[in-house]
Design a protein around this motif. Structure first.
Motif, PDB file in Angstrom:
ATOM      1  N   PRO A  10      32.003  32.821  37.497  1.00  0.00           N
ATOM      2  CA  PRO A  10      31.613  33.378  36.214  1.00  0.00           C
ATOM      3  C   PRO A  10      32.056  34.832  36.130  1.00  0.00           C
ATOM      4  CG  PRO A  10      29.673  32.625  37.458  1.00  0.00           C
ATOM      5  CD  PRO A  10      30.858  32.326  38.273  1.00  0.00           C
ATOM      6  N   GLY A  11      32.644  35.199  34.998  1.00  0.00           N
ATOM      7  CA  GLY A  11      33.109  36.574  34.830  1.00  0.00           C
ATOM      8  C   GLY A  11      34.520  36.808  35.317  1.00  0.00           C
ATOM      9  N   LYS A  14      38.124  33.564  32.671  1.00  0.00           N
ATOM     10  CA  LYS A  14      38.698  32.259  32.287  1.00  0.00           C
ATOM     11  C   LYS A  14      38.841  32.130  30.769  1.00  0.00           C
ATOM     12  CE  LYS A  14      35.448  29.830  34.338  1.00  0.00           C
ATOM     13  NZ  LYS A  14      34.591  30.837  35.011  1.00  0.00           N
ATOM     14  N   THR A  32      33.941  23.838  28.232  1.00  0.00           N
ATOM     15  CA  THR A  32      32.625  23.184  28.182  1.00  0.00           C
ATOM     16  C   THR A  32      31.535  24.219  27.842  1.00  0.00           C
ATOM     17  OG1 THR A  32      32.716  23.266  30.602  1.00  0.00           O
ATOM     18  CG2 THR A  32      32.953  21.110  29.564  1.00  0.00           C
ATOM     19  N   GLY A  33      31.709  25.464  28.298  1.00  0.00           N
ATOM     20  CA  GLY A  33      30.740  26.507  27.953  1.00  0.00           C
ATOM     21  C   GLY A  33      30.683  26.698  26.436  1.00  0.00           C
ATOM     22  N   LEU A  36      29.053  23.697  24.756  1.00  0.00           N
ATOM     23  CA  LEU A  36      27.593  23.714  24.924  1.00  0.00           C
ATOM     24  C   LEU A  36      26.956  24.774  24.018  1.00  0.00           C
ATOM     25  CD1 LEU A  36      27.504  23.264  28.804  1.00  0.00           C
ATOM     26  CD2 LEU A  36      26.580  21.641  27.135  1.00  0.00           C
ATOM     27  N   ARG A  37      27.608  25.936  23.930  1.00  0.00           N
ATOM     28  CA  ARG A  37      27.059  26.994  23.055  1.00  0.00           C
ATOM     29  C   ARG A  37      27.083  26.569  21.582  1.00  0.00           C
ATOM     30  NH1 ARG A  37      28.990  30.122  27.336  1.00  0.00           N
ATOM     31  NH2 ARG A  37      31.106  30.101  26.541  1.00  0.00           N
ATOM     32  N   ILE A  54      21.164  26.684  30.921  1.00  0.00           N
ATOM     33  CA  ILE A  54      22.134  27.787  30.961  1.00  0.00           C
ATOM     34  C   ILE A  54      21.424  29.126  31.152  1.00  0.00           C
ATOM     35  CG2 ILE A  54      23.796  29.080  29.531  1.00  0.00           C
ATOM     36  CD1 ILE A  54      24.740  26.357  28.412  1.00  0.00           C
ATOM     37  N   GLU A  58      21.819  27.676  35.824  1.00  0.00           N
ATOM     38  CA  GLU A  58      22.076  26.402  36.526  1.00  0.00           C
ATOM     39  C   GLU A  58      23.174  25.626  35.801  1.00  0.00           C
ATOM     40  OE1 GLU A  58      20.605  25.440  39.365  1.00  0.00           O
ATOM     41  OE2 GLU A  58      19.376  27.244  39.430  1.00  0.00           O
ATOM     42  N   LEU A  59      23.586  24.481  36.381  1.00  0.00           N
ATOM     43  CA  LEU A  59      24.616  23.655  35.751  1.00  0.00           C
ATOM     44  C   LEU A  59      23.989  22.546  34.913  1.00  0.00           C
ATOM     45  CD1 LEU A  59      27.283  23.111  38.578  1.00  0.00           C
ATOM     46  CD2 LEU A  59      27.258  24.827  36.755  1.00  0.00           C
ATOM     47  N   PHE A  87      35.591  23.720  33.336  1.00  0.00           N
ATOM     48  CA  PHE A  87      35.465  22.301  33.678  1.00  0.00           C
ATOM     49  C   PHE A  87      36.731  21.900  34.435  1.00  0.00           C
ATOM     50  CE2 PHE A  87      36.234  17.812  33.067  1.00  0.00           C
ATOM     51  CZ  PHE A  87      34.984  17.242  33.210  1.00  0.00           C
ATOM     52  N   GLN A  93      32.706  15.918  38.636  1.00  0.00           N
ATOM     53  CA  GLN A  93      33.402  16.223  37.376  1.00  0.00           C
ATOM     54  C   GLN A  93      34.922  16.172  37.571  1.00  0.00           C
ATOM     55  OE1 GLN A  93      32.082  19.873  35.412  1.00  0.00           O
ATOM     56  NE2 GLN A  93      29.937  19.400  35.808  1.00  0.00           N
ATOM     57  N   ARG A 128      29.367  42.552  29.665  1.00  0.00           N
ATOM     58  CA  ARG A 128      29.502  41.576  28.577  1.00  0.00           C
ATOM     59  C   ARG A 128      28.138  41.296  27.944  1.00  0.00           C
ATOM     60  NH1 ARG A 128      32.306  35.870  29.930  1.00  0.00           N
ATOM     61  NH2 ARG A 128      30.244  35.285  30.684  1.00  0.00           N
ATOM     62  N   ARG A 134      24.751  36.546  24.953  1.00  0.00           N
ATOM     63  CA  ARG A 134      24.544  35.392  25.853  1.00  0.00           C
ATOM     64  C   ARG A 134      23.387  35.687  26.781  1.00  0.00           C
ATOM     65  NH1 ARG A 134      30.082  33.030  28.335  1.00  0.00           N
ATOM     66  NH2 ARG A 134      28.560  32.385  29.903  1.00  0.00           N
ATOM     67  N   ASP A 136      22.576  34.227  29.406  1.00  0.00           N
ATOM     68  CA  ASP A 136      22.895  34.123  30.835  1.00  0.00           C
ATOM     69  C   ASP A 136      23.630  35.353  31.361  1.00  0.00           C
ATOM     70  OD1 ASP A 136      25.131  33.378  29.326  1.00  0.00           O
ATOM     71  OD2 ASP A 136      25.782  31.830  30.737  1.00  0.00           O
ATOM     72  N   ARG A 146      24.072  32.408  39.034  1.00  0.00           N
ATOM     73  CA  ARG A 146      25.316  31.739  38.596  1.00  0.00           C
ATOM     74  C   ARG A 146      26.389  31.860  39.679  1.00  0.00           C
ATOM     75  NH1 ARG A 146      26.208  34.747  33.234  1.00  0.00           N
ATOM     76  NH2 ARG A 146      28.155  33.601  33.049  1.00  0.00           N
TER      77      ARG A 146
HETATM   78  P1  ADP Z   1      30.956  31.428  32.826  1.00  0.00           P
HETATM   79  O1  ADP Z   1      32.182  30.885  33.463  1.00  0.00           O
HETATM   80  O2  ADP Z   1      31.040  32.890  32.520  1.00  0.00           O
HETATM   81  O3  ADP Z   1      29.683  31.080  33.547  1.00  0.00           O
HETATM   82  P2  ADP Z   1      30.927  29.309  30.783  1.00  0.00           P
HETATM   83  O4  ADP Z   1      30.957  29.528  29.317  1.00  0.00           O
HETATM   84  O5  ADP Z   1      32.052  28.562  31.401  1.00  0.00           O
HETATM   85  O6  ADP Z   1      30.802  30.780  31.375  1.00  0.00           O
HETATM   86  O7  ADP Z   1      29.569  28.548  31.211  1.00  0.00           O
HETATM   87  C1  ADP Z   1      28.293  29.001  30.810  1.00  0.00           C
HETATM   88  C2  ADP Z   1      27.234  28.053  31.335  1.00  0.00           C
HETATM   89  O8  ADP Z   1      27.375  26.763  30.707  1.00  0.00           O
HETATM   90  C3  ADP Z   1      27.283  27.737  32.837  1.00  0.00           C
HETATM   91  O9  ADP Z   1      26.596  28.705  33.617  1.00  0.00           O
HETATM   92  C4  ADP Z   1      26.592  26.365  32.879  1.00  0.00           C
HETATM   93  O10 ADP Z   1      25.187  26.482  32.796  1.00  0.00           O
HETATM   94  C5  ADP Z   1      27.084  25.704  31.610  1.00  0.00           C
HETATM   95  N1  ADP Z   1      28.328  24.915  31.846  1.00  0.00           N
HETATM   96  C6  ADP Z   1      29.556  25.190  31.335  1.00  0.00           C
HETATM   97  N2  ADP Z   1      30.463  24.307  31.781  1.00  0.00           N
HETATM   98  C7  ADP Z   1      29.798  23.454  32.617  1.00  0.00           C
HETATM   99  C8  ADP Z   1      30.190  22.352  33.415  1.00  0.00           C
HETATM  100  N3  ADP Z   1      31.463  21.927  33.464  1.00  0.00           N
HETATM  101  N4  ADP Z   1      29.235  21.706  34.149  1.00  0.00           N
HETATM  102  C9  ADP Z   1      27.963  22.118  34.118  1.00  0.00           C
HETATM  103  N5  ADP Z   1      27.532  23.165  33.395  1.00  0.00           N
HETATM  104  C10 ADP Z   1      28.429  23.834  32.653  1.00  0.00           C
END
Ligand code: ADP
Length: 190
Positions: A10-11, A14, A32-33, A36-37, A54, A58-59, A87, A93, A128, A134, A136, A146
């Protein structure tokens, strides 16, 4: 097809670099982030569930993110390839992605791993957090978690791709343009 997995803690940058790579090589960007957002903003049931996970750093369960990617890959769209950002994040995955791409007669071309040390990551994420909104990114304990989750569950993917000769390290510290140029060069050499 050119299918890039953009990888890193993270950070690591990407999201920023994925947008650039998608433009340079005409790829569809799948984060995927971001997906999800979008669910969180739309206040769907999935969004509410994801928000809770998030915000703890956690994942989200594999089955959920895999279904999201599957839906995107099954949406007919003409493209020369995809860039996967955030992802896969676990070995299941990564296996699911291989199977999904295989169904489309395709495969992962390369995994590009942005290398950034922990102190730099924490500094970037806290910065950020001041503007991203965000949750998180907002506190040091979530950020620390994270990074720990990344080391425990996500970093093993380095071996997964290295065994297939697809792991490629990219120095992730420097100017955004410089890092973008390193990534482009690595892709052009494929
Ligand atoms: P970063 O890489 O800065 O953590 P992301 O936007 O990729 O930001 O992800 C933010 C959050 O979304 C993750 O900490 C996780 O909780 C969730 N998330 C994103 N992608 C996945 C994934 N492929 N599997 C599980 N959780 C995910």
């Amino acid at each position: 097809m050119l299918n890039l997995v953009l990888f890193g803690p993270p950070g690591a940058g990407k999201g920023t670099q994925a947008i650039y790579l998608a433009r340079t090589f005409n790829l569809v960007h799948l984060s995927t982030g971001d997906l999800l957002r979008q669910e969180i903003t739309a206040k769907t049931d999935l969004g509410r569930m994801a928000d809770e996970i998030i915000s703890k750093g956690e994942l989200v369960p594999d089955s959920i993110v895999i279904s999201m990617i599957e839906a995107k890959l099954n949406t007919p769209k003409t493209t020369v390839g995809f860039i996967f950002d955030g992802f896969p994040r676990t070995v299941p995955q990564a296996k699911a992605l291989d199977e999904l791409l295989q169904k489309h007669n395709s495969k992962v071309s390369v995994m590009l791993c942005l290398e950034v040390d922990k102190l730099e990551l924490i500094g970037r994420l806290l910065k950020r957090g001041l503007t991203s909104g965000r949750c998180d990114d907002a506190d040091a304990a979530t950020i620390e978690n994270r990074i720990n989750v990344y080391n425990e569950k996500t970093a093993p993917l380095i071996n997964y791709y290295a065994e297939q000769g697809k792991y490629h390290q990219i120095q992730g510290i420097g100017e955004i343009d410089e890092i973008a140029a390193r990534l482009k060069e690595a892709v052009l050499k494929l």
